[in-house]
Structures are given as C-alpha cells and as structure tokens.
Design a protein around this motif. Structure first.
Motif, PDB file in Angstrom:
ATOM      1  N   GLU A  39      -0.791   5.508  -5.683  1.00  0.00           N
ATOM      2  CA  GLU A  39      -0.277   6.340  -4.722  1.00  0.00           C
ATOM      3  C   GLU A  39      -1.388   6.924  -4.053  1.00  0.00           C
ATOM      4  N   LYS A  40      -2.510   7.272  -4.534  1.00  0.00           N
ATOM      5  CA  LYS A  40      -3.375   7.821  -4.099  1.00  0.00           C
ATOM      6  C   LYS A  40      -4.185   6.854  -2.982  1.00  0.00           C
ATOM      7  N   VAL A  41      -4.504   5.760  -3.622  1.00  0.00           N
ATOM      8  CA  VAL A  41      -5.057   4.755  -2.599  1.00  0.00           C
ATOM      9  C   VAL A  41      -4.370   4.872  -1.140  1.00  0.00           C
ATOM     10  N   LEU A  42      -2.965   4.914  -1.292  1.00  0.00           N
ATOM     11  CA  LEU A  42      -2.170   4.913  -0.212  1.00  0.00           C
ATOM     12  C   LEU A  42      -2.240   6.072   0.547  1.00  0.00           C
ATOM     13  N   GLN A  43      -2.334   7.155  -0.055  1.00  0.00           N
ATOM     14  CA  GLN A  43      -2.575   8.446   0.463  1.00  0.00           C
ATOM     15  C   GLN A  43      -3.986   8.736   1.380  1.00  0.00           C
ATOM     16  N   ASP A  44      -4.873   8.330   0.502  1.00  0.00           N
ATOM     17  CA  ASP A  44      -6.085   8.280   1.181  1.00  0.00           C
ATOM     18  C   ASP A  44      -6.417   7.425   2.236  1.00  0.00           C
ATOM     19  N   ALA A  45      -5.858   6.113   2.237  1.00  0.00           N
ATOM     20  CA  ALA A  45      -5.937   5.256   3.343  1.00  0.00           C
ATOM     21  C   ALA A  45      -4.942   5.896   4.721  1.00  0.00           C
ATOM     22  N   GLU A  46      -3.966   6.328   4.559  1.00  0.00           N
ATOM     23  CA  GLU A  46      -3.169   7.038   5.572  1.00  0.00           C
ATOM     24  C   GLU A  46      -3.558   8.360   5.874  1.00  0.00           C
ATOM     25  N   LYS A  47      -4.411   9.105   5.372  1.00  0.00           N
ATOM     26  CA  LYS A  47      -4.982  10.196   5.534  1.00  0.00           C
ATOM     27  C   LYS A  47      -5.377  10.310   7.028  1.00  0.00           C
ATOM     28  N   GLY A  48      -5.049  11.206   7.862  1.00  0.00           N
ATOM     29  CA  GLY A  48      -5.566  11.319   9.162  1.00  0.00           C
ATOM     30  C   GLY A  48      -4.954  10.530  10.252  1.00  0.00           C
ATOM     31  N   ILE A  49      -3.716   9.747   9.611  1.00  0.00           N
ATOM     32  CA  ILE A  49      -3.028   9.045  10.632  1.00  0.00           C
ATOM     33  C   ILE A  49      -1.588   9.779  11.127  1.00  0.00           C
ATOM     34  N   GLU A  50      -1.452  10.369  11.937  1.00  0.00           N
ATOM     35  CA  GLU A  50      -0.294  11.035  12.399  1.00  0.00           C
ATOM     36  C   GLU A  50       0.761  10.284  12.197  1.00  0.00           C
ATOM     37  N   ASN A  51       1.095   9.090  12.753  1.00  0.00           N
ATOM     38  CA  ASN A  51       2.162   8.269  12.870  1.00  0.00           C
ATOM     39  C   ASN A  51       2.191   7.523  11.549  1.00  0.00           C
ATOM     40  N   SER A  52       2.633   7.978  10.487  1.00  0.00           N
ATOM     41  CA  SER A  52       2.643   7.412   9.113  1.00  0.00           C
ATOM     42  C   SER A  52       3.970   7.410   8.376  1.00  0.00           C
ATOM     43  N   LEU A  53       4.124   6.822   7.476  1.00  0.00           N
ATOM     44  CA  LEU A  53       5.415   6.870   6.539  1.00  0.00           C
ATOM     45  C   LEU A  53       5.076   7.732   5.438  1.00  0.00           C
ATOM     46  N   LEU A  54       3.976   8.256   5.160  1.00  0.00           N
ATOM     47  CA  LEU A  54       3.558   9.180   4.179  1.00  0.00           C
ATOM     48  C   LEU A  54       4.554  10.347   4.087  1.00  0.00           C
ATOM     49  N   THR A 188      -4.681  -1.485   3.369  1.00  0.00           N
ATOM     50  CA  THR A 188      -3.635  -0.736   3.029  1.00  0.00           C
ATOM     51  C   THR A 188      -2.852  -0.276   4.521  1.00  0.00           C
ATOM     52  N   VAL A 189      -3.871   0.162   5.310  1.00  0.00           N
ATOM     53  CA  VAL A 189      -3.432   0.590   6.629  1.00  0.00           C
ATOM     54  C   VAL A 189      -2.790  -0.501   7.385  1.00  0.00           C
ATOM     55  N   HIS A 190      -3.391  -1.741   7.330  1.00  0.00           N
ATOM     56  CA  HIS A 190      -2.851  -2.830   8.084  1.00  0.00           C
ATOM     57  C   HIS A 190      -1.197  -3.091   7.547  1.00  0.00           C
ATOM     58  N   GLU A 191      -1.160  -2.942   6.149  1.00  0.00           N
ATOM     59  CA  GLU A 191       0.190  -3.431   5.798  1.00  0.00           C
ATOM     60  C   GLU A 191       1.212  -2.132   5.967  1.00  0.00           C
ATOM     61  N   MET A 192       0.604  -0.797   6.228  1.00  0.00           N
ATOM     62  CA  MET A 192       1.456   0.205   6.431  1.00  0.00           C
ATOM     63  C   MET A 192       1.984   0.165   7.818  1.00  0.00           C
ATOM     64  N   THR A 193       0.971  -0.615   8.612  1.00  0.00           N
ATOM     65  CA  THR A 193       1.445  -0.633  10.010  1.00  0.00           C
ATOM     66  C   THR A 193       2.598  -1.517  10.104  1.00  0.00           C
ATOM     67  N   HIS A 194       2.721  -2.706   9.349  1.00  0.00           N
ATOM     68  CA  HIS A 194       3.826  -3.435   9.125  1.00  0.00           C
ATOM     69  C   HIS A 194       5.049  -2.673   8.903  1.00  0.00           C
ATOM     70  N   ALA A 195       4.844  -1.916   7.927  1.00  0.00           N
ATOM     71  CA  ALA A 195       5.828  -1.032   7.250  1.00  0.00           C
ATOM     72  C   ALA A 195       6.412  -0.154   8.228  1.00  0.00           C
ATOM     73  N   LEU A 196       5.684   0.522   8.943  1.00  0.00           N
ATOM     74  CA  LEU A 196       6.290   1.457  10.161  1.00  0.00           C
ATOM     75  C   LEU A 196       6.861   0.677  11.143  1.00  0.00           C
ATOM     76  N   ASN A 197       6.299  -0.501  11.693  1.00  0.00           N
ATOM     77  CA  ASN A 197       6.911  -1.172  12.620  1.00  0.00           C
ATOM     78  C   ASN A 197       8.378  -1.738  12.261  1.00  0.00           C
ATOM     79  N   THR A 198       8.390  -2.123  10.896  1.00  0.00           N
ATOM     80  CA  THR A 198       9.867  -2.547  10.247  1.00  0.00           C
ATOM     81  C   THR A 198      10.672  -1.301  10.387  1.00  0.00           C
ATOM     82  N   GLN A 199      10.404  -0.199   9.726  1.00  0.00           N
ATOM     83  CA  GLN A 199      11.140   0.839   9.661  1.00  0.00           C
ATOM     84  C   GLN A 199      11.532   1.418  11.134  1.00  0.00           C
TER      85      GLN A 199
END
Length: 297
Positions: A39-54, A188-199
């Motif tokens: 979870e920390k890996v996910l949070q650190d990777a997405e930190k500073g990205i406004e358009n995120s699912l965090l 992780t950011v790559h896959e989270m972009t897929h996640a955001l697109n999907t949702q």
C-alpha cells in the motif's frame, strides 16, 4: 533461503497440514505487514498525482502476484500456495510438493499451488505490476527488497514467496528483472492509469479506446521512469499503427510539460476525455480526438 537460514519446505508443509492454526497465524501477521508495504508503494508512486484513485472508494486493493478473490482458499492460504508454486518452479521434481497436500484437509491449497505453477510456466505472470480489471486489484510480482518485510519476519513456509518476490536476488525462478524502486513506481503509475481509465470510462468498449488506454499508461511510465515503453500489442488485437501514433503524441506532450507527477494528472485527463468520445464515436479518428483533447486542456 531467507534470513532464517536454509528452509526445508517439505517439512514446513507437513507442519502446516498437521497443525494449520499456528502456521496460518504467522502467515497472517506477515501478510498484514506485506499489505502495508505494498500500500505504501502505491501511495508513494501516486503521490503528487491529482487525478488518482488514492483515497477513492474505487482505489484498487493490493496483492502479491495473484488476487485472492479469484481463488477459493483465502488470502493466507493463497500465500502458502504461491510459496509452494515458486519452490516447484525453481526445483522441478517428478514428485511435486503440491501432491503432498492431496487427500488432506488442505487439498485446496495443493490444487491452487498446481494452478499457479502452471501459470508461472505458461508465462501468465511475466510482468512486474498489473491492474486486474476483474476485481479492481493492483498486483505486484517483483518488489525490491527494501519494500518487503524483513526476511527474518517471513514464516518458513513462505521462504520461497519472499525470495520469489524479491527483485534484488536471483531466486532461480526466471522472473527476476533486478528492478529498483524507480522502475516499480513507474510500473505502478502505469497500472494505476489503467485503473483510473477503467473506473472513469469504458476503455475496452472498442479497439480505439483500448489504444488510448494503453498509450496513456505508456506515457505515464515515461513521465516517472524516463523511458517510453515500446511493446507490440498487435497480437492482442490493438491497432499497432494507431498505438504508435498515440504514443508519439503523448510522448511529445510529456517532453513539453516535463517529467513531473503533475504531467501524469494531465495525461489521465486527456485519456479519459478521449476514451469517452471514442466510446460513443468509434468512427472518429483516434489521432485527431487525442490531439483535440490535448488542445482543450
């Protein structure tokens, strides 16, 4: 081995079958620590990205390698099955370890391990991180050692899981890419972009939305990792020419805006807008829709 020294995993499996309670409690404790680290890996990777699912209700759950929702054994037994499968992958035998679980109360763990072993051998887990659309999960396949719980805290039955996940060592499972934290965060950011697109959209509604979905994820990797992926997806049904065009357009956008997390937010905005248009208008030109979305920022 882990920090606990050489482990005879066959004996550990026997202990598990004969008295599963203590083993499962140890595995649960380790899993909870691993979950926090992932979870920390996910949070650190997405930190500073406004358009995120965090922090969003649709934030993906994090798991190592495979999602427990797609099994019948639960999270802790799945980790044991993964460890057995990785051991067998590194140590082929005419008498596989998973068969020792046949005709026991833990037969389902053996069957799960066998299925995972076949998945490893068939190349189903040849990735570092992956977004699983079926149950909205983020899967991690290779993790730098500093992002894992200490080896001394890994139960002996999970020794080969710890080794197999660890991208800092060669565990003999033909899965080690020696990735570091920067690469892990980029993936992780790559896959989270897929996640955001999907949702946020319906990215798999047609081939053109798939192209935008993949190109935007690649561009996200480029922002964080500094290298644009160039995989060929033509055998998966994507129009490779359109994908390359979209990738070039978004690559130039990254070069203009800079390798900053804010750029990932912009890419995701562009992606969602383009996918929404192409989902309803599949006859539109992919390149023009993408360029118009960039111009409307």
């Amino acid at each position: 081995m882990t920090g606990n020294g050489p482990v005879r995993i066959g004996q550990e499996v026997e202990k598990f079958v004969n008295n599963p309670g203590p083993v499962l409690r140890q595995v649960e404790s380790f899993r909870q620590k691993l979950d926090r680290n992932l979870e920390k890996v996910l949070q650190d990777a997405e930190k500073g990205i406004e358009n995120s699912l965090l922090g969003h209700p649709q934030e993906p759950e994090v798991y190592p390698i495979f999602t427990p929702e797609l099994t019948e054994v639960g999270e802790d037994r799945l980790l044991i099955a993964l460890s057995i499968a990785l051991f067998e992958l590194a140590n082929p035998s005419s008498d596989p370890l998973h068969r020792k679980l046949e005709n026991t109360s833990e037969a389902s763990v053996g069957k799960t391990a066998e299925g995972l072993l076949n998945g490893f051998r068939n190349g189903q887990f040849n990735w570092s991180a992956k977004y699983e659309k079926e149950d909205n999960s983020m899967l991690f396949n290779e993790i730098p050692e500093k992002q894992l719980p200490p080896s001394t805290e890994a139960p002996d039955i999970l020794a080969f899981l710890w080794n197999g996940l660890n991208s800092s060592i060669d565990a003999g499972v033909d899965r080690n890419y020696g990735i570091g934290l920067r690469t892990l965060e980029a993936n992780t950011v790559h896959e989270m972009t897929h996640a955001l697109n999907t949702q946020a959209t319906t990215p798999l509604k047609n081939s053109k939305t798939e192209v935008i979905d993949e190109a935007s994820a690649m561009a996200s990797t480029y922002v964080v990792g500094g290298k644009m992926p160039d995989e060929d997806y033509s055998d998966e049904g994507l129009n490779q020419r359109e994908l390359e065009q979209a990738r070039k357009i978004l690559g130039r956008f990254v070069d203009e805006k800079g390798h900053r997390k804010e750029t990932v937010s912009l890419i995701r905005n562009i992606s969602i807008r383009s996918i929404q248009i192409l989902a309803d208008n599949p006859g539109h030109d992919t390149t023009k829709v993408l360029e118009n979305s960039i111009n409307q920022l």
